[in-house]
Design an enzyme around this catalytic site. Structure first.
Site, PDB file in Angstrom:
ATOM      1  N   ASP A 151      49.066  75.106  19.145  1.00  0.00           N
ATOM      2  CA  ASP A 151      48.508  76.292  18.477  1.00  0.00           C
ATOM      3  C   ASP A 151      49.216  77.569  18.903  1.00  0.00           C
ATOM      4  O   ASP A 151      48.578  78.575  19.238  1.00  0.00           O
ATOM      5  CB  ASP A 151      47.002  76.404  18.735  1.00  0.00           C
ATOM      6  N   HIS A 181      46.265  73.973  14.324  1.00  0.00           N
ATOM      7  CA  HIS A 181      46.467  75.124  13.442  1.00  0.00           C
ATOM      8  C   HIS A 181      47.878  75.151  12.874  1.00  0.00           C
ATOM      9  O   HIS A 181      48.076  75.600  11.746  1.00  0.00           O
ATOM     10  CB  HIS A 181      46.197  76.430  14.202  1.00  0.00           C
ATOM     11  N   HIS A 193      43.733  73.008  23.009  1.00  0.00           N
ATOM     12  CA  HIS A 193      42.751  73.053  21.924  1.00  0.00           C
ATOM     13  C   HIS A 193      41.422  73.655  22.363  1.00  0.00           C
ATOM     14  O   HIS A 193      40.816  74.412  21.611  1.00  0.00           O
ATOM     15  CB  HIS A 193      42.518  71.671  21.319  1.00  0.00           C
TER      16      HIS A 193
END
Length: 694
Positions: free
Chosen positions: A60, A129, A245
């Site tokens: 991410d 993401h 995460h």
């Protein structure tokens, strides 16, 4: 390296670890738009100041799957400023780099590229993401990888079996095996672990001399029966797990007493939701590895915007007011004003002396107004703090305790708002909301053809990745398949058709067939978009609406982890699927034609009564085979002569690895010494009790 620091010698790896940077989050917000960029700049500056060997990112890096031009430009600028230079690299790569970096046409570590001058290599896995999507299975990290700025690893191409091959590094006498696994949907990865379909490869020679570091980006806390990855699933030969995460900063390593490895959870570097986990102070880590010993130093981030959150239960203030008290709403509003003012004063005290911390903090007051109280006007309340907080529009969040579901006898007039009333939707995904909806509704409004998981996945694709045809294609695909099933079974009566449809639908729940059908429908939607010539809309143009709120104030949360979308084995959509060879291919299928063809009110019985009137799309006899798809902290400057780049080491063959199943319980001896002392002490980080051999 600096000769003043005796802790860092030629045998010590210095690694800066960070996860969930979410670059580009709320970049159009007038107040918070630069928060993620400022923090990444601080992280990279910290890496350069501490003269680390490399940077390890746990997924991410980007907040959006399709980052805007501004986001990519800022990221590339900062990576070039801090990661490129003449400082020599002091470690070598020993493993087969064609296996380690298999997502690029330049399958070697960037600092060994003769056309690049890298001083601090950055290694990163992808998160949920910025996960790979599309037929080519590419993600934003692949752009940085092709540019030579980031080394993207941990990308698994198979949906049936995963082999994790480590990046083998050596610095002096210290050997480091870096394992990585990019984000995969938790349910699928959970099932693969249970079925022993996840294998971690280890070098056959000198296994006890390697320090094994594993980076993963999955749910760590349990969100459902299989919607997380238990730590016990990971192999016991691992020494340290960097867990991405999860946004709560739990960077101090914790020991798993069953598998006897340590887990560090750096958390996010920017608050993407106004939840309690995000209120924890943000840190990054400076990991030192020497031989089989390690030390992790916590480094607080100074550019992170302050965030304070409190809960107020109005029922606990009966000595001040009750629901029947005159002007009770005004008294409740005064109480909330006092609570917000207290948090602002605390923020001001903490910010004294820290010039890098943004001036306006994030404030969230969660008010439980159960028991007959009424909510006041939050917009008028927020106007009092417009110049003092960074999120004036969502300071107050009203919620009620979940009430028991009442028995509903009237199946026609159902109050769905009452059924779906919850305390909050923080942290929920679209799939979870869809599942909750159908669990709360009555039998008369349940899905007939689709499963809840299929509908949830299709809506997820539409919301997160703008696949406008995902829902329609899923419905059409399931209709085609159900019709063929009914024809094969020879069912004719309406009662038998309804029963057979329910049995056919229930037989596919939570199976591989259900996942394959979802993937096929999503791929068909993408192929249709490509056939029409639609290009992905640039984020700068598609997000004209400024995001004034955060993710916990809207019903749709962050994207789900790694959709399994990738290469399609059956070719493009526009190759006459469903048309016989003698039929001329239409010049093009416009959206209006498609909509009119799919919005006709038609039951299953009508489909059988008039098969000749069905479009070629529903009369196809194409075989829908299963297709393998891609899933997806200043030291004094010391002049240093540029060291010659070490030539790429001979690729170690795959036979030099030993396969270890994810469920293997072999008790191999580890003999690792860890420093369990407090991180803030200035002692030698490599002193500490030895880990007992197992």
């Amino acid at each position: 390296m600096s000769s003043e620091n005796t802790l860092d010698d030629e045998d010590t790896f210095k690694i800066l670890i960070a996860t969930d940077i979410h670059l580009g989050y709320l970049e159009k917000d007038a107040i918070r738009g630069n928060d993620s960029y400022n923090t990444l700049d601080e992280i990279l500056k910290c890496a350069k100041t501490n003269q680390v060997d490399f940077i390890l990112l746990g997924g991410d890096l980007f907040h959006d799957n399709k980052p805007s031009r501004r986001c990519l430009h800022n990221c590339i600028t900062m990576l070039r400023r801090y990661c490129m230079g003449d400082t020599p690299i002091h470690f070598n790569i020993l493993s087969d780099q064609n296996v380690n970096f298999n997502t690029t046409e330049f399958p070697w570590v960037n600092y060994q590229d003769e056309n690049l001058n890298i001083s601090i290599p950055a290694f990163s896995i992808h998160g949920n993401h910025d996960d790979p999507t599309g037929a080519e299975g590419l993600c934003a990290l692949d752009l940085l990888s092709a540019s030579g700025l980031v080394n993207h690893f941990g990308h698994s191409h198979s949906v049936e079996k995963i082999e994790i091959s480590p990046i083998l590094m050596q610095k002096g006498k210290t050997k480091l095996a870096l394992f990585g696994l990019g984000s995969i949907p938790d349910e699928r990865l959970y099932r693969m672990f249970v079925n022993n379909q996840v294998t971690m490869l280890r070098p056959k020679e000198d296994q006890d001399e390697w320090f094994n570091l594993f980076t993963i980006h999955q749910n760590r806390s349990k969100h459902g029966p299989t919607n997380y990855i238990p730590e016990q699933f990971l192999d016991d030969f691992i020494d340290l797990v960097v867990w991405g995460h999860e946004h709560e900063c739990l960077i101090a390593p914790t020991r798993n007493e069953q598998q006897l490895f340590y887990v560090t959870q750096p958390g996010s570097s920017v608050a993407t939701s106004l939840s309690p986990g995000e209120a924890t102070k943000k840190h990054i880590g400076l990991l030192r590895v020497k031989g089989r010993k390690m030390n992790l130093e916590k480094i607080p981030l100074k550019t992170v915007r302050q965030f304070f959150i409190q809960d107020v239960v109005l029922a606990d203030y009966q000595d001040q007011f009750t629901p029947d008290t005159p002007q009770v709403t005004k008294k409740v509003e005064d109480l909330c004003y006092a609570k917000v003012t207290e948090m602002l004063e605390e923020a001001e005290r903490e910010r004294l002396g820290c010039l890098l911390t943004p001036e306006k903090p994030l404030i969230r007051l969660r008010v439980d107004y159960s028991g007959g109280f009424e909510a006041f006007n939050t917009s008028r309340f927020s106007q009092k703090f417009v110049e003092r907080v960074a999120n004036p529009k969502d300071i107050i969040h009203f919620l009620r305790r979940r009430e028991q579901k009442e028995d509903i006898k009237d199946e026609v007039n159902v109050d769905y708002g009452k059924l779906l009333k919850t305390t909050a939707v923080e942290g929920l995904r679209v799939e979870d909301l869809v599942k909750q909806y159908f669990e709360a509704t009555e039998q008369t409004v349940q899905l007939s053809l689709l499963t809840e998981k299929g509908m949830g996945k299709a809506i997820q694709e539409f919301v997160d990745k703008d696949e406008k045809d995902a829902i329609e294609e899923l419905i059409t695909y399931q209709l085609e398949k159900t019709q063929r099933h009914l024809q094969a079974r020879g069912v004719t009566t309406e009662q038998d058709i309804d029963a057979e449809i329910r049995l056919f639908r229930d037989s596919k729940k939570n199976t591989t067939e259900e996942e394959n059908e979802i993937k096929e429908a999503i791929n068909r939607a993408k192929a249709l978009r490509l056939e029409r010539g639609d290009e992905p809309v640039d984020a700068d143009l598609s997000r004209e609406l400024a995001l004034d709120s955060d993710e916990d104030s809207v019903p749709f949360p962050p994207p789900a982890r790694g959709r399994g979308r990738g290469g399609r084995g059956r070719g493009g959509r526009g190759r006459g699927r469903g048309a016989t060879p003698s039929e001329p291919k239409p010049a093009g299928r416009s959206r209006s034609q498609k909509s009119s063809a799919t919005t006709q009110s038609r039951s299953i019985m009508q489909a059988f009564q008039a098969p000749s009137q069905r479009s070629s799309r529903t009369s196809t006899t194409t075989s829908y085979a299963d297709v393998e798809m891609t899933i997806d902290d200043s030291d004094e400057d010391i002049p240093v002569m540029k060291a010659s780049r070490p030539p790429p080491r001979p690729a170690s063959s795959s036979s030099s690895f030993t396969k270890y199943s994810s469920q293997s319980q072999s008790q191999s001896s580890k003999g690792i010494a860890f420093d369990d002392s407090d991180d803030d002490e200035e002692d030698d980080p490599f002193k500490g009790p030895s880990r007992s051999r197992r």
